[in-house]
Enzyme design. Structure first.
Site, PDB file in Angstrom:
ATOM      1  N   THR A 283     -18.003 -12.516  76.579  1.00  0.00           N
ATOM      2  CA  THR A 283     -18.289 -11.215  75.978  1.00  0.00           C
ATOM      3  C   THR A 283     -17.117 -10.810  75.090  1.00  0.00           C
ATOM      4  O   THR A 283     -15.952 -10.946  75.481  1.00  0.00           O
ATOM      5  CB  THR A 283     -18.525 -10.137  77.044  1.00  0.00           C
ATOM      6  OG1 THR A 283     -19.665 -10.481  77.827  1.00  0.00           O
ATOM      7  CG2 THR A 283     -18.779  -8.771  76.398  1.00  0.00           C
ATOM      8  N   PHE A 285     -15.255  -7.734  73.198  1.00  0.00           N
ATOM      9  CA  PHE A 285     -15.077  -6.292  73.264  1.00  0.00           C
ATOM     10  C   PHE A 285     -14.280  -5.830  72.046  1.00  0.00           C
ATOM     11  O   PHE A 285     -13.402  -6.540  71.556  1.00  0.00           O
ATOM     12  CB  PHE A 285     -14.329  -5.882  74.534  1.00  0.00           C
ATOM     13  CG  PHE A 285     -15.045  -6.222  75.816  1.00  0.00           C
ATOM     14  CD1 PHE A 285     -15.770  -5.249  76.502  1.00  0.00           C
ATOM     15  CD2 PHE A 285     -14.992  -7.500  76.347  1.00  0.00           C
ATOM     16  CE1 PHE A 285     -16.414  -5.553  77.683  1.00  0.00           C
ATOM     17  CE2 PHE A 285     -15.636  -7.818  77.530  1.00  0.00           C
ATOM     18  CZ  PHE A 285     -16.358  -6.839  78.196  1.00  0.00           C
TER      19      PHE A 285
END
Length: 400
Positions: A283, A285
């Site tokens: 992921t 960010f």
């Protein structure tokens, strides 16, 4: 801490005859403009030039510089030690309460350390990303993504760390929309490997579970394991919230999918580790702040922009070619229908009108706004755009 004045890079409509043409080749014989003169004209075109930013910025304190070291405890949540780590958290009410829309009128901290907002509860992957970026920070949980944006705008926190895309689940469209709605700047990025764990009450075996709670994306990413167990899948707001719910209800046949840190915080057992279907589950960010950083050339940089296009054949191809012509790599392209103007009406002369979606284009390209080639590329892009805004120019995170 940076000064309060907001500096937004937004491009107004300007003819390409004045911007960025000389970097592609020589002008006509009557126009003996130098590269330096073109660069000066481009800087006048910017609403906020790098020179102005340099005058307004203050050297950040050590705690405000993003780090790429491993995750450290924030101090707000102290992990239990010894035998206590295998039992329930003594009092879940002692954990930080997430900021909500009704609680954003609170007073900010005294500034003794960087305060970083994230969406979710303590133990969320977003909190781990915040601690990776700012190991000495005080993390502040928020109910929703928009509360994290507002917390930065209202000076309740210094930064926000929010997910923007996942290698398995794709883009987080809500945060793309909020980037345009709010006047914050991207000042960095954090990449995190997501390692899902199956959690349960102490002493419970995974074969005893009849239902599993987690965020819908986490449930989807662990489909094979959940199918083998034959459990009922129950959606939760976030992974850490699922772990908290299992710990607070005490239902032995209910488990949760969350991080190992969430198991430690809420006193749960890890029944299985690395249960995701795809091991390479990453992921990305974004780190958001009120003020932009001054980009440099000391490391790899990425610049994020959003724009809309004029009508015309091949206009998207022309817009993207401004980067290829200058050797700039695009790392991300995302399109979103315009909410205020979703349809574009095009005259078909004798056959009435045709309606097409009108899009916003979000692009990440691998260059710093300190580089002339990036400045020329945006000057050239302005020829095809009705609206153009720089969301941030920031260092690329190369460490997982």
């Amino acid at each position: 801490m940076a000064l309060k004045g907001a500096a937004i890079w937004v491009c107004a409509r300007t003819s390409c005859s004045d911007l960025g043409a000389s970097d592609l080749g020589s002008r006509n014989s009557g126009s003996a403009f130098s590269l330096r003169y073109d660069l000066e004209k481009f800087r006048k075109w910017e609403c906020c030039s790098l020179a102005v930013l340099a005058q307004r910025a203050i050297t950040p304190v050590e705690d405000e510089k993003p780090h790429v070291s491993g995750v450290e405890s924030s101090g707000a949540i102290e992990p239990t030690q010894g035998n206590e780590s295998r039992g329930f958290h003594k009092d879940l009410n002692l954990l930080p309460k997430p900021l909500s829309a009704n609680g954003l009128s609170s007073s900010p901290s005294d500034g003794s350390k960087v305060r970083v907002a994230y969406q979710g509860l303590p133990g969320a992957y977003s909190e781990a990303a915040a601690l990776k970026a700012y190991p000495k920070s005080e993390t502040v949980p928020c109910d929703q993504f928009e509360e994290a944006f507002k917390a930065v705008e209202l000076w309740l926190v210094d930064k926000a760390v929010l997910p923007i895309e996942n290698s398995v689940g794709g883009s987080i469209h809500r945060n793309y929309d909020l980037l345009l709605r709010h006047r914050l700047h991207i000042v960095g990025e954090v990449q995190m490997q997501v390692i899902h764990c199956l959690l349960g009450l102490p002493g419970v075996r995974k074969e005893e579970l009849k239902s599993v709670l987690s965020h819908p994306m986490a449930l989807a990413q662990c489909d094979m394991m959940l199918s083998n167990l034959g459990v009922v899948r129950i959606n939760a707001e976030d992974t850490a919230g699922a772990a908290q719910m299992v710990a607070s209800t005490g239902t032995r046949d209910t488990g949760a999918i969350a991080s190992a840190r969430a198991a430690e915080i809420y006193g749960l057992d890890i029944l299985a580790e690395k249960i995701q279907d795809d091991d390479d589950n990453i992921t990305r960010f974004l780190i958001l702040a009120r003020e932009p950083i001054i980009p440099g050339n000391d490391r790899p940089y990425k610049t994020s922009i959003v724009f809309t296009l004029e009508e015309g054949p091949g206009v998207l191809f022309k817009a993207l070619s401004v980067f290829a012509l200058r050797g700039i790599s695009l790392s991300k392209i995302e399109s979103r229908p315009q909410k205020q103007r979703p349809l574009r009406v095009v005259d078909d002369y004798n056959e009435g009108s045709a309606k097409y979606f009108d899009y916003l284009f979000f692009i990440d390209f691998e260059a710093s706004m300190a580089e002339p080639r990036a400045q020329y590329a945006l000057g050239h892009l302005q020829e095809f755009s009705r609206f153009l805004r720089v969301l941030g120019s920031y260092p690329i995170d190369t460490v997982l």
